[in-house]
Design a protein around this motif. Structure first.
Motif, short mmCIF file in Angstrom:
data_model
loop_
_atom_site.label_atom_id
_atom_site.label_comp_id
_atom_site.label_asym_id
_atom_site.label_seq_id
_atom_site.Cartn_x
_atom_site.Cartn_y
_atom_site.Cartn_z
N PRO A 271 -34.27 9.37 -24.98
CA PRO A 271 -34.46 10.69 -25.86
C PRO A 271 -35.66 11.14 -25.91
O PRO A 271 -36.72 10.55 -25.90
CB PRO A 271 -33.89 10.27 -27.29
N GLN A 272 -35.70 12.58 -26.02
CA GLN A 272 -36.91 13.36 -26.03
C GLN A 272 -37.89 13.20 -27.31
O GLN A 272 -39.01 13.07 -27.21
CB GLN A 272 -36.51 14.68 -26.12
N ASP A 273 -37.23 12.57 -28.44
CA ASP A 273 -38.14 12.33 -29.41
C ASP A 273 -38.50 10.66 -29.41
O ASP A 273 -39.16 10.29 -30.53
CB ASP A 273 -37.45 12.52 -30.65
N LEU A 274 -38.32 10.24 -28.46
CA LEU A 274 -39.17 8.70 -28.33
C LEU A 274 -40.85 9.11 -28.25
O LEU A 274 -41.21 10.02 -27.82
CB LEU A 274 -38.78 8.14 -27.00
N SER A 275 -41.34 8.40 -29.20
CA SER A 275 -42.81 8.44 -28.95
C SER A 275 -43.67 8.09 -27.70
O SER A 275 -42.89 7.53 -26.93
CB SER A 275 -43.46 7.37 -30.17
N ASP A 276 -44.59 8.75 -27.68
CA ASP A 276 -45.47 8.14 -26.43
C ASP A 276 -45.71 7.02 -26.28
O ASP A 276 -45.52 6.44 -25.07
CB ASP A 276 -47.16 9.02 -26.51
N TRP A 277 -45.99 5.97 -27.18
CA TRP A 277 -46.02 4.68 -27.11
C TRP A 277 -44.73 4.01 -26.78
O TRP A 277 -44.74 3.28 -25.64
CB TRP A 277 -46.43 4.11 -28.55
N GLY A 278 -43.61 4.37 -26.98
CA GLY A 278 -42.30 4.06 -26.77
C GLY A 278 -42.25 4.43 -25.13
O GLY A 278 -41.70 3.54 -24.48
N ARG A 279 -42.69 5.39 -24.73
CA ARG A 279 -42.54 6.02 -23.34
C ARG A 279 -43.43 5.07 -22.69
O ARG A 279 -43.07 4.71 -21.32
CB ARG A 279 -42.81 7.46 -23.22
N PHE A 280 -44.65 4.84 -22.78
CA PHE A 280 -45.56 4.05 -22.41
C PHE A 280 -45.04 2.47 -21.96
O PHE A 280 -44.96 1.96 -20.97
CB PHE A 280 -46.94 3.74 -23.05
N GLN A 281 -44.26 2.10 -23.07
CA GLN A 281 -43.55 0.87 -22.70
C GLN A 281 -42.51 0.55 -22.04
O GLN A 281 -42.41 -0.14 -20.99
CB GLN A 281 -42.95 0.38 -24.19
N LEU A 282 -41.71 1.67 -21.75
CA LEU A 282 -40.44 2.03 -20.78
C LEU A 282 -41.22 1.76 -19.38
O LEU A 282 -40.69 1.64 -18.42
CB LEU A 282 -39.86 3.29 -21.04
N GLU A 283 -42.33 2.70 -19.10
CA GLU A 283 -42.88 3.09 -17.90
C GLU A 283 -43.65 1.62 -17.12
O GLU A 283 -44.02 1.61 -16.00
CB GLU A 283 -43.92 4.19 -18.14
N LYS A 284 -43.70 0.68 -18.00
CA LYS A 284 -44.41 -0.55 -17.64
C LYS A 284 -43.53 -1.21 -16.53
O LYS A 284 -42.41 -1.46 -16.55
CB LYS A 284 -44.49 -1.53 -18.61
N PRO A 285 -44.14 -1.81 -15.43
CA PRO A 285 -43.44 -2.32 -14.53
C PRO A 285 -42.73 -3.59 -15.03
O PRO A 285 -41.49 -3.99 -14.74
CB PRO A 285 -44.36 -3.00 -13.45
N SER A 286 -43.30 -4.32 -16.11
CA SER A 286 -42.32 -5.52 -16.66
C SER A 286 -41.08 -5.05 -17.30
O SER A 286 -40.26 -5.55 -17.30
CB SER A 286 -43.42 -6.11 -17.54
N PHE A 287 -41.04 -3.79 -17.77
CA PHE A 287 -39.90 -3.22 -18.48
C PHE A 287 -38.61 -3.07 -17.54
O PHE A 287 -37.64 -3.23 -17.65
CB PHE A 287 -40.06 -2.05 -19.51
N ARG A 288 -39.11 -2.31 -16.28
CA ARG A 288 -38.18 -2.03 -15.31
C ARG A 288 -37.79 -3.29 -14.45
O ARG A 288 -36.40 -3.60 -14.45
CB ARG A 288 -38.86 -1.34 -14.14
N ALA A 289 -38.64 -4.32 -14.68
CA ALA A 289 -38.19 -5.90 -14.02
C ALA A 289 -37.42 -6.26 -14.95
O ALA A 289 -35.94 -6.86 -14.66
CB ALA A 289 -39.49 -6.61 -13.98
N PHE A 290 -37.49 -6.33 -16.35
CA PHE A 290 -36.60 -6.55 -17.35
C PHE A 290 -35.00 -5.93 -17.26
O PHE A 290 -34.13 -6.69 -17.17
CB PHE A 290 -37.12 -6.28 -18.91
N LEU A 291 -34.94 -4.90 -16.96
CA LEU A 291 -33.93 -4.11 -16.82
C LEU A 291 -33.22 -4.45 -15.66
O LEU A 291 -31.82 -4.89 -15.42
CB LEU A 291 -34.04 -2.47 -16.78
N ARG A 292 -33.66 -4.90 -14.51
CA ARG A 292 -33.15 -5.34 -13.16
C ARG A 292 -32.80 -6.77 -13.36
O ARG A 292 -31.55 -7.00 -12.85
CB ARG A 292 -34.11 -5.35 -12.00
N LYS A 293 -33.27 -7.72 -14.21
CA LYS A 293 -33.01 -9.07 -14.62
C LYS A 293 -31.93 -8.84 -15.49
O LYS A 293 -30.95 -9.85 -15.58
CB LYS A 293 -34.17 -9.83 -15.02
N THR A 294 -31.78 -8.13 -16.54
CA THR A 294 -30.81 -8.19 -17.53
C THR A 294 -29.44 -7.33 -17.09
O THR A 294 -28.43 -7.42 -17.86
CB THR A 294 -31.30 -7.82 -18.67
N ARG A 295 -29.33 -6.75 -16.18
CA ARG A 295 -28.22 -5.84 -15.77
C ARG A 295 -27.68 -6.11 -14.42
O ARG A 295 -28.43 -6.24 -13.52
CB ARG A 295 -28.65 -4.48 -15.96
#
Length: 113
Positions: free
Chosen positions: A21-45
């Motif tokens: 969502p557009q109203d996600l904070s900059d900090w939240g966006r920073f967390q999503l963009e981390k390679p570790s979060f993308r890896a988390f999505l690949r491992k949990t889905r």
């Protein structure tokens, strides 16, 4: 939250486009963009389908309440299975009232459990 979706094919997707969502904070966006979060999505889905919504914990830093973000699968290229090599890309969609940013950690923040 369902961690594993049923895969209809054995072919791995080359790319999955997920929106937040557009109203996600900059900090939240920073967390999503981390390679570790993308890896988390690949491992949990296991798989993805256009229209799937994943409520994912993003966190709030050193203190405060949790921040769960509704991620929506917009497009899948290749197969429907998510593999180690599947690229996760983000898009921004309409705001949905996400209670994020520093207010999550403050007295003036959301009052829900």
């Amino acid at each position: 939250m369902t961690n594993r979706a049923h895969s209809e094919t054995q072919e791995a997707a080359t790319r999955v486009v997920v929106s937040y969502p557009q109203d996600l904070s900059d900090w939240g966006r920073f967390q999503l963009e981390k390679p570790s979060f993308r890896a988390f999505l690949r491992k949990t889905r296991d798989a993805a389908r256009a229209g799937d919504t994943w409520e994912e914990f993003v966190g709030v830093g050193c203190c405060g309440n949790t921040l769960d973000v509704p991620l929506r699968v917009e497009r899948i290229e290749g197969g429907d299975r998510i593999g180690d090599e599947t690229e996760i890309e983000y898009e921004v969609r309409e705001a949905c009232g996400v209670d994020g940013s520093w207010r999550v950690q403050s007295e003036g923040g959301p009052k829900r459990a």
